[in-house]
Scaffold this motif. Structure first.
Motif, short mmCIF file in Angstrom:
data_model
loop_
_atom_site.label_atom_id
_atom_site.label_comp_id
_atom_site.label_asym_id
_atom_site.label_seq_id
_atom_site.Cartn_x
_atom_site.Cartn_y
_atom_site.Cartn_z
N ALA A 103 0.86 -1.19 0.00
CA ALA A 103 0.00 0.00 0.00
C ALA A 103 0.89 1.23 0.00
CB ALA A 103 -0.92 -0.02 1.22
N GLY A 104 0.71 2.11 -0.97
CA GLY A 104 1.64 3.21 -1.17
C GLY A 104 1.19 4.50 -0.52
N VAL A 105 0.03 4.98 -0.91
CA VAL A 105 -0.51 6.22 -0.36
C VAL A 105 -0.68 6.12 1.15
CG1 VAL A 105 -2.61 7.63 -0.32
CG2 VAL A 105 -1.63 6.97 -2.50
N PHE A 106 -0.89 4.90 1.63
CA PHE A 106 -0.96 4.54 3.05
C PHE A 106 0.04 5.32 3.90
CE2 PHE A 106 -0.28 1.63 6.62
CZ PHE A 106 -1.53 1.07 6.82
N VAL A 107 1.23 5.55 3.35
CA VAL A 107 2.30 6.21 4.12
C VAL A 107 1.90 7.63 4.51
CG1 VAL A 107 4.70 6.97 4.01
CG2 VAL A 107 4.01 4.86 2.85
N PHE A 108 1.30 8.37 3.57
CA PHE A 108 1.03 9.79 3.78
C PHE A 108 -0.46 10.12 3.88
CE2 PHE A 108 5.05 10.21 1.12
CZ PHE A 108 5.85 10.61 2.17
N GLY A 109 -1.29 9.38 3.18
CA GLY A 109 -2.68 9.82 2.95
C GLY A 109 -2.69 10.93 1.91
N ASP A 110 -3.85 11.20 1.36
CA ASP A 110 -4.00 12.31 0.41
C ASP A 110 -5.47 12.67 0.30
OD1 ASP A 110 -5.11 10.35 -1.28
OD2 ASP A 110 -3.26 10.09 -2.42
N LEU A 111 -5.80 13.64 -0.55
CA LEU A 111 -7.18 14.15 -0.61
C LEU A 111 -8.14 13.13 -1.20
CD1 LEU A 111 -6.38 17.79 -1.76
CD2 LEU A 111 -7.17 17.07 0.52
N VAL A 112 -7.66 12.28 -2.12
CA VAL A 112 -8.53 11.22 -2.63
C VAL A 112 -8.92 10.28 -1.49
CG1 VAL A 112 -8.59 9.17 -4.12
CG2 VAL A 112 -7.76 11.35 -5.03
N MET A 113 -7.95 9.92 -0.68
CA MET A 113 -8.26 9.08 0.49
C MET A 113 -9.16 9.83 1.47
SD MET A 113 -6.98 6.12 0.09
CE MET A 113 -6.66 6.00 -1.65
N GLY A 114 -8.98 11.14 1.56
CA GLY A 114 -9.86 11.96 2.39
C GLY A 114 -11.29 11.90 1.88
N GLY A 115 -11.44 12.00 0.56
CA GLY A 115 -12.78 11.94 -0.04
C GLY A 115 -13.44 10.58 0.14
#
Lengths: 248, 248
Positions: A103-115
């Motif tokens: 899982a890549g974005v997992f490290v930071f999170g981002d706005l897509v994950m926020g949505g």
């Protein structure tokens, strides 16, 4: 590793197909070592609720573990069972039989994950630091020195309930400025404005003001830069510089 | 240099405004040297015909040269007059008074310039070399090992008459394969298909087939890579490797 298509999203062998055993036989005949099963539940990015994501996580795990079991039942060794995707990684309630979660974005999170409801925007741990370099006051714009070359062209939130433009604007401390977003971007310039477009709702950002921009998609944005500057909350103090692995 | 806004597109001083002289006076009072005028006709990317582009080129030149003349009439030195944008650079018929043309895509051309009629697609001089790594035959897809991380997320042709997806597909020799495009892209994978979506119209691309993809926007695509491999037409023979300047 044999890739399987757990959700019809992209590439790989259909989990129930004969191809799985056929490929394993060909590998064995070629004296190659089958290391395991790999999949990525890319469709989890299109889920509309965390319940849907949890269901997708079960589907991903079941498909991968099921294929590994089929291989083993037919006498093939299958030590690794690798699944992926940040949404499914967050909402997995059963990873038995899985040996790796990519899982890549997992490290930071981002706005897509926020949505998607996977992370809270205020918990996003990466941002692009920009400076205000100009204004178009009658349009309600502040111009910053980072555009889509800094943020990437990824507009993942444009397909979500709330379109965050090219990113959500924070002050230097990382505190989100309500409804102030990068509404548009040129190659080297970002246009900062109120979500409504109303010039009267834009704070005064004197030239030189430092603004942090939270990204739509951490993978795409981070790939535009060759290093991370690690800072404490609130500070410009750089405690470490982490070079990035580029490419894919 | 003082930036002027020659087309209402982005940033800079309005050409007719008092700000121009005001800034020049402030610079002189601060004992700073005014080097000249700079502008970029970004709206040329939205033009619908080469006639419109030629008109935009005149507008860009006239605004920049006119500001330089105003400064000189008021006793300021203004040695440089810098204009930009690839479309206006191609269709300029009068650059008198201009001392610099900053045009980036100009070097290679790209599909956006192709859609504008500025270059022919077959003359585009940069591509991303990919390999076929799989298929979803019932969908009419070939999967290649380069997705939007290789092509960038730039979808500039999506707003043009012909949407070229994530890029136009060529064989290894750089010959365009009619109506075969990268219809979709994941982070590391590109989906190659016929423009119509018809699976029967997709050539057989065995795994390992090398395909070149022409980019929507050369600036965005090239920024995803750290070097150029310079090849003769038709060949895999790399005659030179040019490192890129990254950043902006």
């Amino acid at each position: 590793m044999i890739e399987i298509d757990c959700d019809g999203h992209r590439s790989g062998v259909q989990p129930g197909s004969d191809d799985l055993l056929h490929i394993a036989k060909r590998l064995a005949a070629g004296k190659l070592t089958l290391k395991g099963i790999i999949t990525h539940a890319g469709n989890s990015y299109s889920c509309k609720s965390t319940e849907e994501i949890a269901a997708m996580s079960r589907q991903e795990r079941d498909a991968a573990v099921g294929c590994a079991q089929r291989l083993r039942q037919h006498g093939f060794s299958c030590p690794e069972v690798s699944v992926g995707s940040t949404p499914t990684a967050y909402f997995a309630d059963d990873l038995s039989g899985v040996t790796e979660v990519r899982a890549g974005v997992f490290v930071f999170g981002d706005l897509v994950m926020g949505g998607l409801g996977v992370v809270k925007p205020q918990d996003i741990a990466v941002s692009v630091l920009t400076s205000v370099v100009g204004h178009q006051k009658e349009k309600g714009w502040a111009i910053v020195d980072g555009g889509w070359m800094a943020m990437s062209r990824d507009r993942g939130t444009s397909r979500q309930r709330v379109d965050q433009g090219y990113g959500v604007v924070c002050n230097l401390d990382g505190e989100i400025l309500d409804d102030i977003i990068m509404v548009d971007a040129n190659q080297e310039h970002g246009v900062i404005a109120h979500r409504s477009g109303d010039p009267k709702k834009v704070p005064d950002f004197p030239v030189g003001t430092l603004l942090r921009i939270l990204p739509n998609h951490a993978c795409a944005t981070c790939a535009q830069h060759d290093r991370y500057h690690v800072v404490d909350s609130g500070g410009l103090q750089v405690n470490a510089v982490w070079p990035r692995f580029q490419g894919w």
